[in-house]
Scaffold this motif. Structure first.
Motif, PDB file in Angstrom:
ATOM      1  N   GLU A 247       0.877  -1.288  -0.041  1.00  0.00           N
ATOM      2  CA  GLU A 247       0.037  -0.011   0.019  1.00  0.00           C
ATOM      3  C   GLU A 247       0.903   1.196   0.117  1.00  0.00           C
ATOM      4  N   GLN A 248       1.910   1.212   0.793  1.00  0.00           N
ATOM      5  CA  GLN A 248       2.892   2.334   0.853  1.00  0.00           C
ATOM      6  C   GLN A 248       3.785   2.729  -0.309  1.00  0.00           C
ATOM      7  N   HIS A 249       4.084   1.433  -1.134  1.00  0.00           N
ATOM      8  CA  HIS A 249       5.113   1.189  -2.191  1.00  0.00           C
ATOM      9  C   HIS A 249       4.252   0.791  -3.132  1.00  0.00           C
ATOM     10  N   ASP A 250       4.907  -0.231  -3.953  1.00  0.00           N
ATOM     11  CA  ASP A 250       4.163  -1.121  -4.942  1.00  0.00           C
ATOM     12  C   ASP A 250       4.730  -2.422  -4.859  1.00  0.00           C
ATOM     13  N   TYR A 251       4.373  -3.367  -5.792  1.00  0.00           N
ATOM     14  CA  TYR A 251       4.805  -4.703  -5.928  1.00  0.00           C
ATOM     15  C   TYR A 251       6.331  -4.890  -6.257  1.00  0.00           C
TER      16      TYR A 251
ATOM     17  N   GLU B 235      -3.580  -5.246 -11.387  1.00  0.00           N
ATOM     18  CA  GLU B 235      -4.417  -5.623 -12.305  1.00  0.00           C
ATOM     19  C   GLU B 235      -4.572  -6.977 -12.762  1.00  0.00           C
ATOM     20  N   GLN B 236      -3.711  -7.697 -12.306  1.00  0.00           N
ATOM     21  CA  GLN B 236      -3.718  -9.083 -12.321  1.00  0.00           C
ATOM     22  C   GLN B 236      -4.729  -9.885 -11.431  1.00  0.00           C
ATOM     23  N   SER B 237      -5.260 -10.958 -12.015  1.00  0.00           N
ATOM     24  CA  SER B 237      -6.084 -11.762 -11.081  1.00  0.00           C
ATOM     25  C   SER B 237      -5.344 -12.741 -10.372  1.00  0.00           C
ATOM     26  N   PHE B 238      -5.834 -13.301  -9.435  1.00  0.00           N
ATOM     27  CA  PHE B 238      -5.020 -14.458  -8.418  1.00  0.00           C
ATOM     28  C   PHE B 238      -4.913 -15.553  -9.345  1.00  0.00           C
ATOM     29  N   ALA B 239      -5.847 -15.745 -10.436  1.00  0.00           N
ATOM     30  CA  ALA B 239      -5.584 -17.161 -11.294  1.00  0.00           C
ATOM     31  C   ALA B 239      -4.296 -16.466 -12.553  1.00  0.00           C
ATOM     32  N   GLN B 240      -4.348 -15.258 -12.935  1.00  0.00           N
ATOM     33  CA  GLN B 240      -3.272 -14.884 -13.933  1.00  0.00           C
ATOM     34  C   GLN B 240      -1.891 -14.896 -13.022  1.00  0.00           C
TER      35      GLN B 240
END
Length: 169
Positions: free
Chosen positions: A52-56, A126-131
């Protein structure tokens, strides 16, 4: 005692890496290391808060830095699910001992992750868990020395099966 210096567990969030890792550490006599916890201690935040503070991308970079600098001798290492995006991290883990991929069906993982939704999964929002699952599975398989299909087994059964996969000496 384990004939291995280090054993590493990889897999998607929800496969049971931490739970199985603790049990397998007890069975092998190795100390338990959960890299997600080391990341949280270093950053003084949960994985979800880091995202939340940064990104993946930031979380993946921290994960790589932690894995490349953490003392991993005589350890059973439970890794974060995104460790396979870091070739240097995976090279280090593989140089220390066997890597076991805990493979769990997507439907089972989705149920487990839905029960604890704020898990801090290091992926593009933007990716789903399945993706994410489809993207990571070939990476886990590429780096794994052993693939253990967890099925509906209990964590104790998975830990025992993992121990049976490993050569004795």
């Amino acid at each position: 005692m384990s004939p291995f210096n280090t054993i590493s567990l990889v897999g998607m969030p929800g496969t049971g890496k931490s739970t199985v890792g603790i049990l397998l550490a007890k069975l092998t006599g190795l100390r338990f290391v959960d890299t997600d916890l080391d990341i949280q201690v270093r950053e003084e935040a949960t994985l979800q808060e880091i995202l939340e503070q940064h990104d993946y991308r930031y979380l993946r970079q921290v994960e790589e830095d932690v894995l490349l600098n953490l003392r991993l001798d005589h350890a059973l290492v439970s890794t974060g699910g995104s460790v396979v995006y870091s070739a240097p991290s995976m090279a280090r883990l593989k140089s220390l001992g066997p890597v076991i991929y805990l493979k769990t069906e997507l439907a089972t993982l989705e149920e487990r992750v839905a029960a604890a939704p704020l898990r801090g999964i290091a992926s593009d929002g933007e990716q789903s868990f399945a993706q994410v699952y489809a993207e990571r599975t070939p990476l886990y398989e590429r780096y794994a020395d052993y693939i253990l299909v967890t099925g509906d087994n209990t964590p104790q059964q998975v830990a025992t099966a993992a121990l049976q996969l490993l050569p004795r000496n």
